[in-house]
Design an enzyme around this catalytic site. Structure first.
Site, PDB file in Angstrom:
ATOM      1  N   HIS A 104       0.551  -1.246   0.057  1.00 46.46           N
ATOM      2  CA  HIS A 104       0.309   0.005   0.361  1.00 46.46           C
ATOM      3  C   HIS A 104       0.456   0.978  -0.191  1.00 46.46           C
ATOM      4  CE1 HIS A 104      -4.218  -1.547   0.452  1.00 46.46           C
ATOM      5  NE2 HIS A 104      -3.452  -2.650   0.998  1.00 46.46           N
ATOM      6  N   ASP A 149      -3.047  -8.646 -20.507  1.00 50.14           N
ATOM      7  CA  ASP A 149      -3.173  -9.908 -21.401  1.00 50.14           C
ATOM      8  C   ASP A 149      -1.233 -10.418 -21.735  1.00 50.14           C
ATOM      9  OD1 ASP A 149      -3.103 -12.174 -23.362  1.00 50.14           O
ATOM     10  OD2 ASP A 149      -3.976 -10.648 -25.628  1.00 50.14           O
TER      11      ASP A 149
END
Length: 451
Positions: free
Chosen positions: A154, A390
């Site tokens: 984070h 992808d």
């Protein structure tokens, strides 16, 4: 049950700068924990798992040359509540795993513990300087599908920066040019010298308690559950119409996010059966990249959002026109100007100890601030390019959070088919979830019947 097969340390493929990169004051108040995210793939029949694993290892090594801060480590400095980044190329962690299950067994990919097992866990008992900032797990399913689970610090990235990293990693895996080079200089989000606080920043105030209670111990220990609330494009449009039906004449049209978030806030107050005078806050994250003067450089890599709160009495949310909730949300968002951001950064700089911000209360934990009942937190993933990743074997069939950490926490995401539908992933106390689900859809239908 997930079976771990191998573990690899992936370092940048080429030497990278060793000089430290500043952790900005927009990073410093973030938890030391990691954000879990999952991608699910169903490759074609000519798919080779062995070559895929090798491609993941090589391309991750290559992308870390450009995003080398993720190969470094954090360390405590000062009084032990602030952090620095060491660009030491120790590397990211990559796990190879198998699961004797079919993709179909995960249904709508609700963030359950089973889904969370597809994402690496992090040992927070280890010294901070030993904890990887990026952990990846590639899991092969019995049906031939696979998942890519990621846990990302984070402190190092927000959703925009993470999606940038994933897009560039996929480009490299497909053998294409890098695209937008990350902007790594975080000094643009350092506090002023001297710091100047000009606003009241509710983000740093303790969350409201339920009326009549002096603490939230009982609420934080109640059992919770997670649901995926699906909204069709038609239902989303209905909510937008509801929000705009009685908006102020001089107000611009409310967005789908403002409408859905306002609806969820209102329904949650009803499901929890709040008294009219109950104070409730809705915590939101506002991207500040284009709100700064000048705007942050394209490709800024780090945290560049401000957490703000919309505040209301529950009775007003439940009885006033539907547009009231969206108006309170917009009011909170529009507070975030260049000067407001700088004031917040100055406040972080001036805090003597940041320990209380280092963890949020999560399920099964007694530590951290509790943002649940009577409050809510909504994280918007709308517009983030988290999907369409992808690596050369086709786009994912699902991308979403690997967990929803605490009571009242939710994510609003685009639906899977890019058809205008939305999904709300929500964790709520078990005693309220069924009622919330009923109200969530009933209020839409009731409003349409009045037209």
């Amino acid at each position: 049950m997930v079976v771990l097969k191998s573990c690899y340390t992936i370092k940048p493929a080429e030497p990278t700068p060793t000089s430290g990169i500043v952790i900005s004051d927009c990073d410093q108040d973030k938890p030391i924990t990691h954000a879990p995210l999952i991608y699910i793939y169903r490759p074609s029949c000519d798919f080779s798992y062995k070559s895929t694993l090798e491609s993941i290892k090589i391309s991750l090594s290559q992308v870390l040359v450009h995003f080398y801060p993720l190969a470094g480590r954090l360390k405590w400095v000062g009084n032990g509540s602030r952090v620095e980044l060491e660009c030491n190329s120790v590397g990211a962690r990559l796990y190879e795993a198998e699961l004797d299950a079919e993709i179909a067994e995960f249904g709508d990919f609700c963030p359950t513990p089973d889904l969370r097992s597809l994402i690496p866990s992090v040992d927070y008992d280890a010294p901070l300087h030993e904890i990887p900032l990026l952990l990846v797990q590639i899991t092969r399913f019995r049906c031939g599908g696979l998942s890519l689970g990621l846990a990302t610090s984070h402190i190092m990235v927000d959703g925009t920066s993470f999606s940038h990293f994933m897009s560039m990693w996929a480009l490299i895996a497909r053998g294409e040019p890098l695209g937008v080079v990350p902007f790594l200089d975080r000094t643009v989000l350092l506090a002023r010298d001297p710091p100047t606080r000009r606003y009241n920043h509710e983000r740093f105030e303790p969350p409201p308690l339920l009326m009549g209670l002096s603490n939230n111990d009982e609420e934080r220990n109640k059992r919770t559950t997670v649901s995926m609330l699906h909204l069709s494009k038609t239902q989303v449009e209905k909510l937008k119409n509801m929000a705009n039906d009685r908006r102020a004449a001089n107000a611009k049209l409310y967005s789908r996010y403002e409408a859905v978030a306002g609806h969820l806030w209102r329904c949650t107050c009803k499901a929890r059966e709040h008294k009219g005078e109950q104070i409730t806050k809705l915590y939101l994250q506002v991207n500040i990249r284009d709100r700064m003067k000048p705007p942050l450089p394209r490709g800024y890599f780090g945290n560049a959002f401000l957490r703000v709160a919309a505040t209301s009495r529950a009775g007003e949310l439940m009885t006033k026109p539907f547009s009231y909730g969206p108006s309170k949300i917009r009011e909170a968002i529009e507070m975030v100007t260049d000067d407001y951001v700088k004031s917040a950064l100055d406040l972080v700089k001036g805090l003597p100890n940041l320990t209380r911000f280092r963890t949020y209360h999560t399920v099964g934990s007694t530590q951290g601030a509790f943002y649940g009942n009577p409050n809510l937190e909504i994280t918007s993933w709308l517009g983030l390019p988290l999907k369409g990743i992808d690596f050369g074997w086709g786009k994912e069939i699902h991308a979403g959070p690997g967990s929803v950490a605490f009571d009242g926490k939710s994510f609003i995401m685009d639906g899977p088919n890019e058809d205008g539908s939305l999904i709300v992933a929500l964790r709520l106390q078990v005693g309220y979830m069924d009622t919330l689900r009923e109200l969530f859809y009933k209020d839409i239908n009731d409003w349409c019947c009045k037209m």
